[in-house]
Write a protein that holds these residues in place. Structure first.
Motif, mmCIF file in Angstrom:
data_model
loop_
_atom_site.group_PDB
_atom_site.id
_atom_site.type_symbol
_atom_site.label_atom_id
_atom_site.label_comp_id
_atom_site.label_asym_id
_atom_site.label_seq_id
_atom_site.Cartn_x
_atom_site.Cartn_y
_atom_site.Cartn_z
ATOM 1 N N ALA A 71 18.687 52.213 15.282
ATOM 2 C CA ALA A 71 17.714 51.638 16.210
ATOM 3 C C ALA A 71 16.906 50.503 15.591
ATOM 4 C CB ALA A 71 16.763 52.720 16.713
ATOM 5 N N ARG A 72 17.126 50.235 14.275
ATOM 6 C CA ARG A 72 16.414 49.146 13.609
ATOM 7 C C ARG A 72 17.331 47.967 13.319
ATOM 8 N NH1 ARG A 72 13.362 52.460 8.900
ATOM 9 N NH2 ARG A 72 11.273 52.208 9.697
ATOM 10 N N ARG A 73 18.584 48.080 13.733
ATOM 11 C CA ARG A 73 19.542 46.992 13.572
ATOM 12 C C ARG A 73 19.440 46.038 14.755
ATOM 13 N NH1 ARG A 73 20.887 47.650 8.234
ATOM 14 N NH2 ARG A 73 21.798 49.704 7.824
ATOM 15 N N LEU A 74 20.206 44.948 14.678
ATOM 16 C CA LEU A 74 20.229 43.956 15.747
ATOM 17 C C LEU A 74 20.583 44.599 17.085
ATOM 18 C CD1 LEU A 74 20.316 41.041 16.886
ATOM 19 C CD2 LEU A 74 22.706 40.957 16.135
ATOM 20 N N VAL A 75 19.731 44.412 18.077
ATOM 21 C CA VAL A 75 19.947 44.891 19.445
ATOM 22 C C VAL A 75 20.119 43.678 20.355
ATOM 23 C CG1 VAL A 75 18.837 46.009 21.424
ATOM 24 C CG2 VAL A 75 18.740 47.074 19.171
ATOM 25 N N THR A 76 21.162 43.710 21.182
ATOM 26 C CA THR A 76 21.466 42.562 22.050
ATOM 27 C C THR A 76 21.439 42.890 23.532
ATOM 28 O OG1 THR A 76 23.791 43.064 21.684
ATOM 29 C CG2 THR A 76 22.825 41.332 20.325
ATOM 30 N N GLY A 77 21.338 44.165 23.887
ATOM 31 C CA GLY A 77 21.278 44.529 25.294
ATOM 32 C C GLY A 77 20.617 45.876 25.495
ATOM 33 N N ILE A 78 19.847 46.012 26.589
ATOM 34 C CA ILE A 78 19.171 47.270 26.928
ATOM 35 C C ILE A 78 19.312 47.495 28.428
ATOM 36 C CG2 ILE A 78 17.049 48.626 26.760
ATOM 37 C CD1 ILE A 78 15.983 46.491 24.816
ATOM 38 N N ALA A 79 19.586 48.732 28.832
ATOM 39 C CA ALA A 79 19.698 49.044 30.257
ATOM 40 C C ALA A 79 19.120 50.419 30.530
ATOM 41 C CB ALA A 79 21.160 49.000 30.702
ATOM 42 N N ARG A 80 18.706 50.633 31.768
ATOM 43 C CA ARG A 80 18.246 51.945 32.196
ATOM 44 C C ARG A 80 19.440 52.753 32.686
ATOM 45 N NH1 ARG A 80 13.301 53.046 31.814
ATOM 46 N NH2 ARG A 80 13.764 55.024 32.835
ATOM 47 N N ALA A 81 19.442 54.040 32.338
ATOM 48 C CA ALA A 81 20.438 54.991 32.818
ATOM 49 C C ALA A 81 19.674 56.167 33.408
ATOM 50 C CB ALA A 81 21.347 55.445 31.685
ATOM 51 N N GLY A 82 19.275 56.045 34.667
ATOM 52 C CA GLY A 82 18.383 57.035 35.254
ATOM 53 C C GLY A 82 17.040 56.971 34.563
ATOM 54 N N ASP A 83 16.589 58.091 33.990
ATOM 55 C CA ASP A 83 15.312 58.121 33.273
ATOM 56 C C ASP A 83 15.455 57.749 31.800
ATOM 57 O OD1 ASP A 83 13.938 58.932 35.541
ATOM 58 O OD2 ASP A 83 14.315 61.061 35.153
ATOM 59 N N ALA A 84 16.678 57.525 31.353
ATOM 60 C CA ALA A 84 16.924 57.188 29.955
ATOM 61 C C ALA A 84 17.064 55.682 29.772
ATOM 62 C CB ALA A 84 18.179 57.891 29.457
#
Length: 353
Positions: A37-50
């Protein structure tokens, strides 16, 4: 055309290194790491409540507490990932370098490889051979056949940069050099749309988005396209901009296209009209998110964040500014908390205007 897109450079993507490297990462599961979770992140999405975030070396992490803690998912590849979308709380898809498309049916806990560049290259070449051999073949068909042959020789190194799924079964993925693939069965089978798009220069395709019942694609050099469902192809729209457009976001006011140097344009009337929007951002816009109340947030590469309460017609500079470069963002459940990602991983911020 730039052979390595500005978007990939802006996100600090690490993919590449030739055919041998691509084959290696395609066949090697993502390594488990306490630092995922501290590495390069390029995309984020919602999956219901997660929340589900994707990034470097095939890392995918999942949070059920609005981004305060993250659990790493099981991923069958080590390719750098570029984007993630969910159809519902359980079914989702992700794209990446080396022609990767992944799917999940358990909310992002476990992922399956649905497509990779080896299969993409073979499918596109087979498709274009049939097109070029047909009686009605055009010069463009022959040009695309030559490009497909070169892609096969180069190996599985072309990235997919975005995706859209109308439901669990039907979706598109788009990427470098004008690549478009379509599935109607949840990724079990794929059909190339390499020849069904008004993109003769084979410009990179950065984003795909549905808005108002229409499906749009944005890309390099201001490229804007719209799916003509009757003709079964993406047709070019008159573009208000000559620079690259890195993203598309559906809002209550239309479809927002955004890209280099803080430029954004609001499309209305089915994409026939595009009005410039003053964002207040100066660096390349790299992400957008829409809250449950319709609030639109934009973030740029330098960490600037702006918000709109009128569907993207106007933006107000947030008092909040990320201390680190950004590459992705999503609302964390409420309308004020944002989860942001970038080269330093994930963080949760309170949006205040």
């Amino acid at each position: 055309m730039q052979r390595r897109s500005l978007l990939m450079a802006a996100l600090g993507a690490v993919g590449g290194g030739g055919e041998a490297w691509a084959n290696e990462v395609l066949d090697r599961p993502a390594r488990t790491s306490a630092l995922a979770a501290r590495r390069l992140v390029t995309g984020i999405a919602r999956a219901g409540d997660a929340l589900v975030a994707v990034g470097q070396r095939g890392h995918i992490v999942r949070s059920t507490d609005s981004g305060h803690s993250w659990t790493q998912a099981a991923v069958p590849v080590s390719s750098d990932l570029t984007a993630v979308r969910f159809v519902d709380a359980e079914a989702g898809y992700a794209t990446g370098h080396d022609g990767v498309v992944l799917g999940t049916r358990d909310g992002g806990r476990n992922w399956k490889r649905l497509l990779d560049g080896r299969t993409v290259n073979a499918l596109v070449l087979e498709h274009m051979k049939k097109r070029a051999a047909a009686a009605q073949a055009t010069e463009q068909d022959r040009k695309l056949l030559g490009e497909a042959q070169r892609n096969l020789e180069a190996g599985p190194d072309k990235p997919f940069l975005d995706l859209y799924f109308a439901n669990v079964n039907e979706g598109f993925v788009v990427g470098a050099y004008g690549l478009v693939m379509h599935t109607a069965d949840g990724g079990r089978q794929w059909t190339p749309w390499f020849d069904r798009i008004d993109n003769p220069q084979l410009l990179n395709l950065y984003a795909i988005c549905a808005s108002g019942g229409a499906l749009y694609v944005a890309g390099e050099a201001g490229l804007l396209l719209k799916l003509d469902r009757e003709a079964g192809r993406f047709v070019a729209l008159a573009s208000p901009y000559k620079g690259s457009l890195f993203g598309l976001t559906a809002t209550s006011a239309g479809v927002l296209a955004w890209g280099m140097r803080g430029n954004a344009f609001l499309g209305t009337d089915g994409g026939a009209a595009w009005a410039p929007v003053t964002t207040g951002l100066s660096a390349s816009i790299i992400g957008a998110a829409v809250a449950s109340d319709g609030t639109v947030a934009l973030a740029d590469q330098s960490g600037g964040i702006v918000a709109s309460e009128d569907g993207g017609r106007s933006f107000v500079q947030s008092r909040l500014r990320s201390q680190a470069p950004l590459a992705a963002l999503a609302f964390a459940g409420g309308n004020n908390a944002l989860v942001v990602g970038g080269p330093r991983g994930l963080a949760t911020l309170e949006l205040a205007t």
